[in-house]
Structure formats: structure tokens, C-alpha cells
Design a protein around this motif. Structure first.
Motif, short mmCIF file in Angstrom:
data_model
loop_
_atom_site.label_atom_id
_atom_site.label_comp_id
_atom_site.label_asym_id
_atom_site.label_seq_id
_atom_site.Cartn_x
_atom_site.Cartn_y
_atom_site.Cartn_z
N VAL A 93 83.94 21.49 -70.81
CA VAL A 93 84.29 20.90 -72.14
C VAL A 93 83.19 20.31 -72.86
CG1 VAL A 93 85.88 19.32 -73.46
CG2 VAL A 93 86.87 20.57 -71.42
N GLY A 113 81.22 21.70 -76.32
CA GLY A 113 80.90 20.77 -77.64
C GLY A 113 79.44 20.92 -78.00
N SER A 117 78.33 23.93 -79.62
CA SER A 117 78.56 24.00 -80.82
C SER A 117 77.93 23.24 -81.94
CB SER A 117 80.28 23.93 -81.21
OG SER A 117 80.67 22.75 -81.35
N LEU A 118 77.68 22.14 -81.25
CA LEU A 118 76.76 20.96 -82.21
C LEU A 118 75.51 21.52 -82.48
CD1 LEU A 118 77.38 18.26 -83.54
CD2 LEU A 118 76.17 17.36 -81.71
N LYS A 121 107.52 13.47 -72.65
CA LYS A 121 106.32 12.54 -72.71
C LYS A 121 106.91 11.17 -71.97
CE LYS A 121 104.01 13.55 -77.09
NZ LYS A 121 103.92 12.98 -78.24
N ARG A 137 75.63 24.55 -85.00
CA ARG A 137 75.79 24.11 -86.29
C ARG A 137 74.46 23.51 -86.92
NH1 ARG A 137 80.58 20.24 -88.05
NH2 ARG A 137 81.50 22.09 -87.04
#
Lengths: 398, 265
Positions: free
Chosen positions: A381, A385, A388-389, A306, A392
Motif C-alpha cells: 500500500v 502511494g 503515484s506521488l 460496525k 505526479r
């Protein structure tokens, strides 16, 4: 300028103060292998005296053909400049009493590459001349006196005359009867006459003792002192390359390796940035190691990755982009050449402008492409997300 | 995260050493040398190895046998750690200190597969100068018992360092929604939001927790020589975790470090 030998001696003296540092001389590295051990994988350095060193961090400061870099399987990209650099140590009379001491470096941009005159002492200086490979090899094999005269001419004559003299040296070399110093002097005198260079002016390579006695001529400070001879055994040449390692830190099988200096990057000696770049690498690396040690880290862990890459990335980027720009933009080169008195590369101003405009549009277009690719992956991406929300939420309700 | 944790621990131990004796010659880079340190829930051993490199005699314990074997494998590759595998740590505390006497100031490292409750029975109260437990309390079933066992293992005047996640919407968004669902850095179900612990709850626990009838935190506001909370945030452009400045409450809304000192007797 400091000679390499003195620099090395100073560094060795400094190192000898530290009992923790052990120097091994007259021992070669025979091979580097990865330790075959689960959870290990440290580099093993096999030495010619039969010993094996197990390295927590293997620093590759081993030059352009770096064995550490090939062990770590780090690719290096670049290109040859089709130029060789001739180096030598030159003798010359001291500067005249009205001129001050020999502390001014000179560099002239010839169409075939820059020639540089770097003071060492009152009566000696160092030469770095990058030029075409065949001319470099001819200048290396020719009588050293001819080389000395040719160096004087290279700082003084117009380009046309220089080309003529270079061709004479090459022709004579190819015909198997290299020029004698007296023959070359005749050629030089002929060119100076045709360029109407007065033998008393600073631009004449032939005036004896002109730079050291009496009131110097008007242009005396515009050119370096007249080289009278070349120190025996100091003439050498090497090919010039631009190269840059893809990464400065080994990964996967080459883990626990790091590259500094020429092993990581080689650049044109034009601006003398090779050593500076190497020193900057070491400075950055030392800072990373110190940072890790103070926090109990393993110096070769991902922290190094890093820090070393993040602190030097902008530098690396700037350095390579700077060089690319210099390489790609013929306009800048042409400008340098123009100021250096070259006739051949002179272009009409309109032409230069168009080329610049075309180049910038091309660059903008590639940039746009990259941005679009990045945007695409970001969208994916975020999409995942949200999905998946949603799922759920749906299962919660059910 | 590890460098930031070590930095905070080192800063606190230095601060306390200077407060106990202002004339002491304290070198912050050597402050952990020779101290007995326990790492509860050592996982792969990242923190334990760092502590050992700074000179501490470290014991890493974990409830998972596979974690212990992974950590042991990793540590055995590094000769500077003076690593010995688990069994000897079952001996009383003073025997571990004399192992691996290779060089002055070098720490030793031991891993044992055990729980903090069992260790308390084996070693007794006050066996360690420092007890650390990183990202564990939000996973245990009974945090009060867990904190009690950890606290008992700290010797009087010693240090307890915890790190966990606050129960805030921000923490939910970052550690569950982003890390588990969105980006998949952590496998789903790793964290349970309701088990997250807020800094005030830890402070409250140690306000009422007593050793030798002395509370660990006294007074209306916790003095920073008794306890301190520091946020720890990820800085993406440097790609590293950093400690947030002292007293910045907003930064304690997600990952944070909590340090508390056992009162002297």
C-alpha cells in the motif's frame, strides 16, 4: 436456579405490556427467501398460515440448527465433544436441621466429564451430567432407581469403583438384561466395602435417611443430599458440541440478518455460560439498535455491522480463545482432573512443562507468520502511494 | 459520518429550542418531528432517509439525475419512509406535509432532480425550517451564490447546516493524497484542493450576510447560539466518525460541520 418455564412466563408477561410487539403462536416458519427487488433484498419470512413477513432486521435466535443462519449462509465451525449431557430433576429429602437449606450446587469432575447437582427447592434439584454417549444412553434406559443410585455414587465413590459400576451397567445393557435396582444396590454395597466407606459416613450412598436426621456426619456438606428418586418424564440427553458462527451478521444475500445465542455459538455446559452468552449478545444488539435509531439510521445497515461486531469482537475473541486454550492445553485439563482425584491423567511434572513450552513456541511461530503477511501487504500500500506521488511530481516537472 | 451529522443537528436544534423557551418540554429524540427539511445534494439519500426516520418532512434535491434515481430506488424499499417520487414536490410547500398520514410523528420523504437556485424560485424564501448541505460547497463553482440561495430558503429562526473540508495541509494529505491516491477510496479528481473552504471563511460570509438587514453573525466572536463549527474525525479503532469536543480548533483542520441560524425577525 430458575426453571425455564418460570423464566419464560416472566418474559412473556413483560412483553405483553408493549402493544408494538405482536407474538405469533402455533405458527411455523416455512421458508426464508430474499426479496427479489432492486435496491431491496430484504428477507421474506414465509409463515405456515400463508402470511409473509418482510423483515428490516431478521434476528436469528433460533438455536443451534439455526434456519436463519443457513439462510444467511453463515458458516459455523466447531467440533463434537464426543459427550452427551443427561439432564433430569431429582427428588431428595431436605437437608438436616443443622445444615441449612438446599442452596449449594455441587460439581464433580469425573474423567469422562463433569456431573453437576443444581438445587431447585428443598427437596428437588436438577442434574446435568456430561459423559460418554453410550453410557448416557444406558443411563437413560436403565431403571430410574438405578440412575438415582448411580448419581449418588458418582458424587461419592473413587473413580476406580465408578468405572466398575459404569461397566456393570453397560455390560448388563448390552447383554439384554438391564440391572435391577436390587442388583445394583448389591454392587454398590460391594464397592463401598472394598473402598472401606463406612455406612454411616456421608460418602456412603446406602445409609437410609442419613442426611436428614440428628447431627450430620463430619463430611455431610462435602456431598449433595442422597437422591431418592427421579421425577418421571424429566430424563433427557443431548449431544455436546462446540460451535461458533464465522460472523454474527449476514452479508451479501443474507443481509439484514443477525445471530444471537445458540444460533451464533454453542459451548460446553460446564460453566453454565450458554444463557449468559446469549443475554450478552442481546444486550449488545439492543445497544446498537438504539444507537442507530436515535440518529435516524436504518437499524440493519452497515452501522449495525460496525457496532455489533466491534463491540462484541473482543468478547467473541476472548471467549473462543479461552475455550481453545482450555481445549488445547491438556495441562490445564490434567490439573483439573488431578484435583478431581483422577489417577489416569496424572503425569510427571517435567513432562507437563515440556509440553507447555513446545506449545508456546508453536503458537509464537504462527503469530510471527501472520505478522509477516500483514507487513507485506502494508508495504505494498505504501509503495503504491509513493509511486503515484513520484509520478505526479514527474509530470509536474515535465 | 451520518450519525455524527445527525447528532450535531439534533443537539443544535434542541439547544436553540431550549434557549428560545427555557420552559418548553423538549424531547431531543423527537425534536425534528414535523419540521420541513431540505437536503441539498442528497446523493444516495443517506442523510435524507435518516432525517425522515426522525420524523422530518424531508425534500432531497440533487443536480444529478442518476443520484435521484438511486436514492429513490433505495427509499422505495423501506416502507417506514413514506416515500413518494419527485413530481409532487413541485407543488407548494403546504401540500407535501399532508401526504402519507399513516402515523403520528412519521416523516415523509421526497426526492427531486433540481438545483437549489431553481428550488428557490419555485418555493420562495424561507420555505424550510432546516436546510442541510453535506459535502457540496467544495464542489460548486460559485460558493457565494450557492450559500446565498441556501440561506434564502431558511425561514427566519431556522437552521442552516453545512459540512465541508478545510483548506489545510492535513486535509490535503488525508482527503486527496490518502483517500484518492494512496487507498483509492474515492476516485481521482473528486476533490480540488483550492476549492476547500475554511471555517473562518464561512463565518466571515455570514458575518456580512444580512437578512432583513440583520447580520446572521454579529459581535466580535460568534456566539454559539448564532453559529458553531465542530470538527468531525474518523476513529479507526471504532471504525466510525465522531464529533470532536466543542472548541477543539485542531480538529477543524479537515472535515467539519458548520451550523448557523437565520436571525428571527
Amino acid at each position: 436456579m430458575t426453571e425455564n418455564l418460570n423464566l419464560q412466563r416472566g418474559l412473556l408477561r413483560h412483553i405483553s405490556q408493549f402493544t408494538e410487539v405482536e407474538l405469533l403462536d402455533k405458527i411455523k416458519v416455512q421458508s426464508i427467501a430474499t426479496e427479489d427487488r432492486e435496491g431491496g433484498g430484504w428477507p421474506l419470512v414465509h409463515l405456515s398460515d400463508g402470511r409473509t413477513l418482510r423483515a428490516r432486521l431478521l434476528v436469528g435466535a433460533d438455536g443451534f440448527n439455526s434456519p436463519v443462519r443457513s439462510y444467511a449462509r453463515i458458516q459455523s465451525y466447531g467440533w463434537a465433544y464426543d459427550r452427551h449431557a443427561i439432564v433430569a430433576t431429582m427428588n431428595h429429602p431436605p437437608r438436616g436441621p443443622f445444615q441449612g437449606s438446599n442452596t449449594v450446587a455441587y460439581q464433580r469432575f469425573l474423567p469422562t466429564g463433569p456431573i453437576a447437582f443444581l438445587p431447585l427447592s428443598e427437596t428437588s434439584s436438577s442434574l446435568v451430567w456430561s459423559t460418554k454417549p453410550q453410557l448416557a444412553s444406558a443411563l437413560k434406559t436403565v431403571d430410574p432407581q438405578v440412575l438415582a443410585d448411580m448419581i449418588n455414587a458418582a458424587f461419592r465413590l473413587p473413580d476406580v469403583s465408578l468405572c466398575y459400576l459404569q461397566d456393570r451397567i453397560l455390560d448388563a445393557e448390552q447383554s439384554g438384561s438391564p440391572l435391577k435396582p436390587s442388583q445394583f444396590r448389591d454392587e454398590l454395597a460391594f464397592r463401598e466395602r472394598s473402598d472401606t466407606i463406612d455406612v454411616r459416613s456421608a460418602y456412603s450412598s446406602l445409609a437410609p435417611e442419613q442426611s436428614s436426621a440428628g447431627i450430620p456426619s463430619e463430611d455431610a456438606d462435602a456431598v449433595p443430599p442422597i437422591v431418592t428418586s427421579i421425577q418421571a418424564g424429566t430424563i433427557a440427553s443431548f449431544p455436546l458440541r462446540f460451535s461458533h458462527a464465522e460472523s454474527y451478521i449476514g452479508e451479501g444475500q443474507g443481509v439484514r440478518t443477525v445471530l444471537v445465542g445458540d444460533a451464533a455459538h454453542t459451548v460446553h455446559p460446564l460453566a453454565g455460560q450458554g444463557l449468559n452468552g446469549g443475554l450478552a449478545d442481546v444486550e449488545a444488539l439492543v445497544r446498537c439498535i438504539e444507537h442507530a435509531l436515535l440518529r435516524g439510521g436504518d437499524v440493519a445497515c452497515d452501522k449495525l455491522h460496525k457496532l455489533y461486531s466491534s463491540t462484541s469482537q473482543p468478547v467473541v475473541w476472548a471467549r473462543s480463545v479461552g475455550l481453545e486454550v482450555l481445549n488445547e492445553l491438556d495441562t490445564i485439563k490434567a490439573a483439573l482432573m488431578m484435583s478431581a482425584g483422577s489417577e489416569r491423567h496424572r503425569r510427571r511434572p517435567g513432562e507437563v512443562g515440556w509440553e507447555l513450552a513446545a506449545k508456546s513456541i508453536e503458537n509464537f511461530a504462527t503469530g510471527l507468520d501472520n505478522a509477516r503477511a500483514l507487513g507485506g501487504s502494508l508495504a505494498n500500500v505504501v509503495g503504491d502511494g509513493v509511486r503515484s506521488l513520484w509520478e505526479r511530481g514527474g509530470s509536474g516537472r515535465a | 459520518m451520518n450519525p455524527a451529522r445527525i447528532q450535531f443537528l439534533r443537539d443544535k436544534v434542541t439547544e436553540i429550542a431550549l434557549d428560545d423557551d427555557p420552559n418548553a418540554s423538549v424531547n431531543p429524540t423527537r425534536i425534528l418531528r414535523g419540521l420541513n427539511v431540505l437536503d441539498v445534494g442528497c446523493g444516495g439519500g443517506l442523510l435524507s432517509e435518516s432525517l425522515t426516520r426522525l420524523g422530518a418532512n424531508t425534500l432531497g434535491i440533487d443536480a444529478s439525475a442518476s443520484n435521484i434515481s438511486i436514492a429513490s430506488l433505495h427509499a422505495s424499499a423501506d416502507p417506514s419512509l413514506n416515500f413518494t417520487s419527485g413530481i409532487s414536490s413541485l407543488l407548494p410547500a403546504h401540500t407535501t406535509v399532508h401526504r402519507g398520514n399513516k402515523a403520528e410523528g412519521k416523516g415523509t420523504l421526497t426526492y427531486t432532480h433540481t438545483s437549489v437556485e431553481e428550488l428557490l424560485i419555485e418555493r420562495g424564501e424561507g420555505a424550510f425550517d432546516i436546510v442541510c448541505s453535506m459535502e457540496v460547497i467544495e464542489h460548486v463553482d460559485n460558493p457565494r451564490d450557492f450559500l446565498d440561495s441556501c440561506a434564502r430558503l431558511v425561514k427566519p429562526g431556522g437552521h442552516l447546516l453545512l459540512s465541508t473540508i478545510a483548506r489545510t495541509p492535513l486535509a490535503y494529505f488525508l482527503t486527496i493524497f490518502a483517500a484518492e491516491d494512496l487507498l483509492g477510496f474515492v476516485s481521482k479528481g473528486t476533490h480540488t484542493f483550492s476549492k476547500y473552504v475554511n471555517p473562518e471563511e464561512l463565518e466571515g460570509f455570514f458575518r456580512s450576510y444580512r437578512s432583513q438587514s440583520r447580520p446572521w453573525i454579529s459581535g466580535p466572536v460568534a456566539h454559539r447560539l448564532q453559529a458553531e463549527t465542530r470538527g468531525i474525525i474518523f476513529v479507526p479503532w471504532n471504525n466510525e466518525w465522531v464529533l470532536t469536543p466543542r472548541g477543539s480548533k485542531w480538529a477543524e483542520g479537515c472535515n467539519y460541520l458548520f451550523w448557523v441560524r437565520r436571525p428571527l425577525e
